[in-house]
Motif scaffolding. Structure first.
Motif: not given
Length: 279
Positions: A83-88, A108-109, A133-135, A137-143
């Motif tokens: 979902n985070a990749v699709d939002d880019l 994802a590149a 890229g940080e966004e 990983l942050s979406a996965v971690l939910m921090d």
């Protein structure tokens, strides 16, 4: 020497500035390549994944975000990554693997990044790709989810946070020898040639050692089509002091007929069967 002159000599501006590398070297567990991008170094890492600098064979530079082993095994974490990749923006994602690869870690590149020419535009593009890229990983971690309500009880923590190794990956086609320098190709060819010579020498030595070896004793009994086998009887010499005369004679070979349906005789006579046992 005055106090002013002594302070001037120790000014930090006179010392050479420390050069901070753009990325840390890859670790042995890091993949050398994902998709069409060769990884060059680590930019960052957390419990959700890793950020790598990468470049393709056609010269394109990118930032690769890849999940860790623990987060890749969680279906909910994989969905948040997708979902985070699709939002880019569409032009920001250069490549990614399919979400149906359940046995592989998602990556994802992110780009595009202009070739590093020292201009501010190239630096800005690289910084934007790193932030994206940080966004992911942050979406996965939910921090970065805002806290709602009051803090009560223990802090939230994912069960897979301790599994921070890079996730499983598959390299196809193989990265070598296209990624090898000419010197490395010569080393690889020399190593393969040395292995072939050693294997040929080992086979030649084994042939020299065992070419005159005696056949195994006893030889296997091979039945003939007529149902007879040849049995070789060799007289033995008893040990001295046993009181038996020494027998020395030639080897006697006599054919014997073996009936597969005939039961060899034993020392115990057969026991008559009770007619009642048939029922």
């Amino acid at each position: 020497m005055t106090a002013t002159e002594s302070q001037t000599e120790v000014q930090p501006e006179d010392r050479p500035a420390l050069e901070i590398p753009d990325a840390l070297p890859l670790q042995p567990e890091d993949p050398p390549r994902v998709g069409e991008f060769w990884l060059r170094g680590r930019l960052g890492a957390n419990a959700a994944g890793f950020l790598y600098t990468a470049s393709a064979e056609d010269g394109r530079d990118a930032i690769v975000a890849m999940m860790t082993e623990g987060s890749a095994d969680d279906a909910a974490a994989r969905e948040r990554f997708v979902n985070a990749v699709d939002d880019l923006p569409v032009d920001a994602v250069l490549a990614h693997n399919g979400s149906d690869d359940d046995d592989l870690a998602l990556w994802a590149a992110i780009g595009p990044i202009r070739t590093a020419d020292g201009s501010s535009a190239a630096s800005d593009e690289r910084l934007i790709a790193e932030r994206r890229g940080e966004e992911i990983l942050s979406a996965v971690l939910m921090d970065r989810i805002p806290q709602t309500g009051k803090l009560r009880g223990p802090d939230f923590r994912h069960y897979w946070e301790n599994r921070r190794r890079p996730g499983l990956f598959r390299i196809w086609p193989l990265p070598w020898p296209s990624a090898l320098r000419p010197a490395s190709r010569w080393s690889l060819a020399l190593a393969l040639l040395t292995m072939a010579v050693i294997m040929a020498l080992a086979v030649f030595l084994a042939w020299l050692l065992f070419r005159h070896a005696a056949p195994l004793e006893p030889e296997p009994v091979i039945p003939t089509p007529s149902g007879t086998t040849t049995v070789t009887v060799t007289p033995t010499t008893p040990p001295p002091g046993s009181g038996s005369p020494t027998t020395v004679g030639p080897t006697v070979t006599r054919p014997t007929t073996i009936n597969p349906t005939e039961t060899p005789p034993t020392g115990t006579p057969p026991t008559p069967t009770d007619p009642g046992d048939k029922f």
